[in-house]
Scaffold this motif. Sequence first.
Motif, PDB file in Angstrom:
ATOM      1  N   THR A 657       0.835  -1.201   0.000  1.00 37.38           N
ATOM      2  CA  THR A 657       0.000   0.000   0.000  1.00 37.38           C
ATOM      3  C   THR A 657       0.871   1.254   0.000  1.00 37.38           C
ATOM      4  N   PRO A 658       0.346   2.377  -0.477  1.00 40.74           N
ATOM      5  CA  PRO A 658       1.146   3.608  -0.537  1.00 40.74           C
ATOM      6  C   PRO A 658       1.579   4.075   0.848  1.00 40.74           C
ATOM      7  N   SER A 659       2.789   4.600   0.920  1.00 42.19           N
ATOM      8  CA  SER A 659       3.330   5.113   2.173  1.00 42.19           C
ATOM      9  C   SER A 659       4.485   6.046   1.840  1.00 42.19           C
ATOM     10  N   SER A 660       4.713   7.025   2.668  1.00 36.71           N
ATOM     11  CA  SER A 660       5.847   7.927   2.491  1.00 36.71           C
ATOM     12  C   SER A 660       7.109   7.373   3.131  1.00 36.71           C
ATOM     13  N   SER A 661       7.042   6.185   3.698  1.00 37.44           N
ATOM     14  CA  SER A 661       8.189   5.560   4.358  1.00 37.44           C
ATOM     15  C   SER A 661       8.613   4.305   3.604  1.00 37.44           C
ATOM     16  N   VAL A 662       9.864   3.907   3.823  1.00 36.56           N
ATOM     17  CA  VAL A 662      10.357   2.650   3.288  1.00 36.56           C
ATOM     18  C   VAL A 662       9.692   1.495   4.019  1.00 36.56           C
ATOM     19  N   GLN A 663       9.290   0.479   3.280  1.00 39.49           N
ATOM     20  CA  GLN A 663       8.661  -0.704   3.850  1.00 39.49           C
ATOM     21  C   GLN A 663       9.552  -1.929   3.625  1.00 39.49           C
ATOM     22  N   THR A 664       9.268  -3.011   4.305  1.00 35.56           N
ATOM     23  CA  THR A 664      10.031  -4.244   4.123  1.00 35.56           C
ATOM     24  C   THR A 664       9.082  -5.407   3.892  1.00 35.56           C
ATOM     25  N   ARG A 665       9.589  -6.409   3.181  1.00 38.14           N
ATOM     26  CA  ARG A 665       8.893  -7.686   2.997  1.00 38.14           C
ATOM     27  C   ARG A 665       9.931  -8.798   3.129  1.00 38.14           C
ATOM     28  N   TYR A 666       9.478  -9.942   3.669  1.00 35.16           N
ATOM     29  CA  TYR A 666      10.319 -11.127   3.690  1.00 35.16           C
ATOM     30  C   TYR A 666       9.942 -11.996   2.497  1.00 35.16           C
ATOM     31  N   LEU A 667      10.946 -12.441   1.774  1.00 32.76           N
ATOM     32  CA  LEU A 667      10.771 -13.309   0.622  1.00 32.76           C
ATOM     33  C   LEU A 667      11.130 -14.718   1.087  1.00 32.76           C
ATOM     34  N   TYR A 668      10.156 -15.606   1.045  1.00 29.23           N
ATOM     35  CA  TYR A 668      10.324 -16.903   1.716  1.00 29.23           C
ATOM     36  C   TYR A 668      10.042 -18.054   0.763  1.00 29.23           C
ATOM     37  N   TRP A 669      11.021 -18.962   0.728  1.00 30.48           N
ATOM     38  CA  TRP A 669      10.869 -20.227   0.012  1.00 30.48           C
ATOM     39  C   TRP A 669      10.926 -21.329   1.076  1.00 30.48           C
ATOM     40  N   PRO A 670       9.795 -21.899   1.477  1.00 28.99           N
ATOM     41  CA  PRO A 670       9.776 -22.797   2.642  1.00 28.99           C
ATOM     42  C   PRO A 670      10.594 -24.060   2.459  1.00 28.99           C
ATOM     43  N   SER A 671      10.728 -24.554   1.243  1.00 28.65           N
ATOM     44  CA  SER A 671      11.517 -25.773   1.020  1.00 28.65           C
ATOM     45  C   SER A 671      12.087 -25.731  -0.385  1.00 28.65           C
ATOM     46  N   VAL A 672      13.385 -25.521  -0.478  1.00 28.79           N
ATOM     47  CA  VAL A 672      14.071 -25.410  -1.762  1.00 28.79           C
ATOM     48  C   VAL A 672      14.983 -26.603  -1.941  1.00 28.79           C
ATOM     49  N   THR A 673      14.828 -27.311  -3.043  1.00 26.06           N
ATOM     50  CA  THR A 673      15.734 -28.409  -3.384  1.00 26.06           C
ATOM     51  C   THR A 673      16.547 -27.990  -4.587  1.00 26.06           C
ATOM     52  N   THR A 674      17.867 -27.961  -4.434  1.00 26.28           N
ATOM     53  CA  THR A 674      18.727 -27.507  -5.526  1.00 26.28           C
ATOM     54  C   THR A 674      19.773 -28.559  -5.849  1.00 26.28           C
ATOM     55  N   PRO A 675      20.060 -28.770  -7.127  1.00 25.45           N
ATOM     56  CA  PRO A 675      21.150 -29.680  -7.509  1.00 25.45           C
ATOM     57  C   PRO A 675      22.508 -29.008  -7.465  1.00 25.45           C
ATOM     58  N   LEU A 676      22.545 -27.687  -7.202  1.00 20.44           N
ATOM     59  CA  LEU A 676      23.797 -26.941  -7.222  1.00 20.44           C
ATOM     60  C   LEU A 676      24.675 -27.333  -6.042  1.00 20.44           C
ATOM     61  N   LEU A 677      25.970 -27.398  -6.265  1.00 15.65           N
ATOM     62  CA  LEU A 677      26.922 -27.801  -5.254  1.00 15.65           C
ATOM     63  C   LEU A 677      27.578 -26.593  -4.619  1.00 15.65           C
ATOM     64  N   ALA A 678      28.204 -26.812  -3.476  1.00 17.84           N
ATOM     65  CA  ALA A 678      28.915 -25.736  -2.791  1.00 17.84           C
ATOM     66  C   ALA A 678      29.956 -25.119  -3.716  1.00 17.84           C
ATOM     67  N   GLY A 679      30.025 -23.814  -3.707  1.00 15.28           N
ATOM     68  CA  GLY A 679      30.933 -23.078  -4.583  1.00 15.28           C
ATOM     69  C   GLY A 679      30.274 -22.548  -5.835  1.00 15.28           C
ATOM     70  N   ALA A 680      29.068 -23.032  -6.159  1.00 14.43           N
ATOM     71  CA  ALA A 680      28.347 -22.535  -7.338  1.00 14.43           C
ATOM     72  C   ALA A 680      27.679 -21.198  -7.016  1.00 14.43           C
ATOM     73  N   THR A 681      27.166 -20.545  -8.063  1.00 15.68           N
ATOM     74  CA  THR A 681      26.433 -19.287  -7.915  1.00 15.68           C
ATOM     75  C   THR A 681      25.148 -19.369  -8.719  1.00 15.68           C
ATOM     76  N   THR A 682      24.069 -18.928  -8.135  1.00 13.63           N
ATOM     77  CA  THR A 682      22.817 -18.784  -8.881  1.00 13.63           C
ATOM     78  C   THR A 682      22.321 -17.356  -8.680  1.00 13.63           C
ATOM     79  N   TYR A 683      21.058 -17.067  -9.099  1.00 14.43           N
ATOM     80  CA  TYR A 683      20.622 -15.675  -9.114  1.00 14.43           C
ATOM     81  C   TYR A 683      19.223 -15.506  -8.538  1.00 14.43           C
ATOM     82  N   LEU A 684      19.054 -14.330  -7.930  1.00 10.99           N
ATOM     83  CA  LEU A 684      17.788 -13.910  -7.330  1.00 10.99           C
ATOM     84  C   LEU A 684      17.307 -12.662  -8.060  1.00 10.99           C
ATOM     85  N   ARG A 685      16.044 -12.640  -8.455  1.00  7.98           N
ATOM     86  CA  ARG A 685      15.441 -11.460  -9.103  1.00  7.98           C
ATOM     87  C   ARG A 685      14.250 -10.991  -8.284  1.00  7.98           C
TER      88      ARG A 685
END
Length: 903
Positions: A657-685
């Motif tokens: 909703t509109p506000s003159s102040s900065v707001q925050t949201r938590y972005l939550y993935w309750p259970s993520v299964t990834t094939p990526l190994l330690a040392g790899a990099t992926t991306y968040l948008r």
Amino acid sequence: MKKLYILLLAALSAVPFTRMNAQCPGSYTQAQLNWDNLDFYYNAGLNVAPYGYRISSTNYTYVSDANEQTQRFAIGSNYLTIANSSAALINPAAGTSAENATHTGELVGYTGEDVEFVSTLAQTITITFNNPVRNASFTLYDIDLAGVFTVTAADAAAAPLLVAAAPQGVTILTVAGAPGKVISDLTNAGLGTALGNADNRGSVTITVAGTALNPVKTITITCTAVGTDPVFWLSDINACVTGSFPTNYHQLANNRPFVGPTQNMPDYFLATPDNDDVYLIDPATGNARHFLNDPAKTYVNSLAYDPYNRFLYYISENVSVDYTNKLIKRYDYNTETSSTIIADLSTAFNIPTFNSGVESAGCAFYDGALYFGVEGGTHSSGGIITSRETIIWRIDFDGSNNPVSAYQVFATHASTSGPSPQSSIHDWGDFIIRNGVVINSNTARNSSNYSQSKFHHYDLMTGAVTNLYNNPGTALWNGQIGMNWAQNLYYFRANGAGISVIGTYDGAGNLGATQNITLLGTGGPWPGGAGDASDPIRPKCDFGDAPASYDPYSNPAIESPAVHERADTMWLGTTTVEATSWSREYVKRGTNGTADSDNGVATVPFLQPGTSPYLAQVSLYNNSSVNATVIAWLDFNGNGTFDAAEAATNIPAGPITPSSSVQTRYLYWPSVTTPLLAGATTYLRIRITAAAASMTSSHATGYFEKGEVEDYAVPVDNYPLTTQLLNFKAILENKQVKLNWNVTEDANVYSYDVERSADNTNWSKVTTVNANGTSGTFSYDAVDANPLKGISYYRVRIIESAGMNRFSAIKQITFDEFNASFVMAPNPAKEMTRLFIEASEAGEATIQVLNMQGREVLSQKKQLKSGSNTIELPLAETISAGTYMVRLTTGTKVLQQKLIINK
């Protein structure tokens, strides 16, 4: 044999121009220099019509002998120079145009107006083609009463070329000589014959064909005997030229409006409504958004946009027309700075600018060149009005975008001539160029009568007005003309106090219904005028900077990268100041997740291999009047795309909703299964836009009008130190970065590496701290005694005996060793003020003066010495009275104070 050759040429000279295309060899195109639509000006004399004028009892002329003797004219995609060895060669009667229709005995292919010359002994007229041509031809009219001429030609190496001369079947002329031709009328016992202006017996058509290896560079006409009637005429000039005019010139892929899943970018052009601002115009809706302000003078005018280099050409002018104003500016959209590109159009390019200088005219950009209009005006003396011609010039640029040459493209009379009052028959309503055709919107008005307003469609290759559409009534009809990327034409005009309207022009003389222009967003007010319009433009935007696979763009017609057009009141980040919250980019700039100034996520969490939850916090701002939607995608399957199933759950849920102040949201993935190994990099948008745009989890790419997109590189690691970290701090103190971390560790931890990065991507070790070597909770410290200047990043790497690497969270430090303070006096100021600056060390400072809308009106760079500095700040006459902000920038520090200017 010679007789047969001449008769053959005589027959060819009767072939209509429209059938001459077949005569051009391969790679050449037929073109014509048509005097009906050009102005061969001359030095008429001080205050003598049409090119003289008078100011404060002193007589002047706009055209000097030098102007007259060297003139350049377009001939299709080429141009030629006509150089007269003597100013006496052009001397029509006072008030008469040098190109005229006085000689009415016309030949097919060379009809209409011709240039009137006065033959002078041993004087020459030399025609030089910029690029050599084939089959150059023209007609000399009215050679009589013992006149004798020699015509010669040469290629680019000055080697002579064959000249063919074809008189009429019934003629008084004698033709002889090769490769040049001597043309005389000495057939009647050497006495010559007087011919009327409707008589063609003294006409001869000159043709220089050239060859494939030796095309035509120059043709020279020399008077070798002056007859008792020295007047003759030079007709239109035909030639086969190399090159042609491009179609779809403005339709670059990099200039194409973006497409989106639910909304598409407006197809903009630029316009100014009679003030010192330029606006982006959406012709589909009439919405206008601020683009540029130039406060140098009252108005901005004559807009032309180069989409290849992203330059806007324009002029500044005041309410009162200033004939001495001959300056052309260029706004570099890449750097968002303006500069003078031509200080004096007349001095630089031999262009007379007449009553209005460069003001009150039109402009367009096409084929890599600036097409610039000059208003013709009139000469008035003794109740007699003499029209000058309004002219369009083409200005070419070199590879460094410096103007290098100019030549005349189109001209038409500004008014009728005769006893006062005269009738205006041409007034600039701007012009645009589409596919080799100048579309000139003529808004001529006589009092409230617009019956003389019209559209001229002028073909640059043939030199002919192909269509002329007249005002069907007497009311205001057309206006300024603009074109969007789709090459649709539009007109806009004033429609009462504070109101401007826009409508379509179909290119066939028909105008569509109008709609009001509405100003949106920030910027100065819309005053309701109609100053000028431009070619199409795509504005700067905010792009994601994840690797290219995340933003497919192989078919711009149906897909676009993640892109948001503007962030007036809605963006990602911890600030309420727009300028620091989003990247103003013309194209996607980076592909590593760090190229943009992304600040919505303060610390990017690690992604754990295998299956685990993932949580990130984003700061955002929505001070608009509508709800916003924020959606995030984490590429946890590592396939190089953001899939709909990879979208986050927002906590709390629901719209922003509109506000003159900065707001925050938590972005939550309750259970993520990834094939990526330690040392790899992926991306968040993460994307934010208006809720009304209906962005969904399927919309990780494509265009949205409002908001912003941010991409982040996400490291993948088995057990990030943040799961064991009790406290990790990085503090700048006394020019050193002090780091401290408390950890719960076991005996497997060997040591800790403190690492530093300038870009949050490439890391180097600062120091190593040995671990305690036993299980328990411990506190460690480290110091970076030589931190990087500017922004840098710190993290701690755990070195374990088993060879596993884990990392801490990342901390950001800003270190600016340069400290400064300043005071300013006098304040209020009138013509100048001084800045008294105390600097901790020598360095460069940028001083800016900004108006209260945040627009820069003055900027300069100064070198400061360590200690006390005094900087004088002159306040130009163009800076009006009011309240301003003086901003001092040294390194990463910004200091500012208010300045009051009294004029």
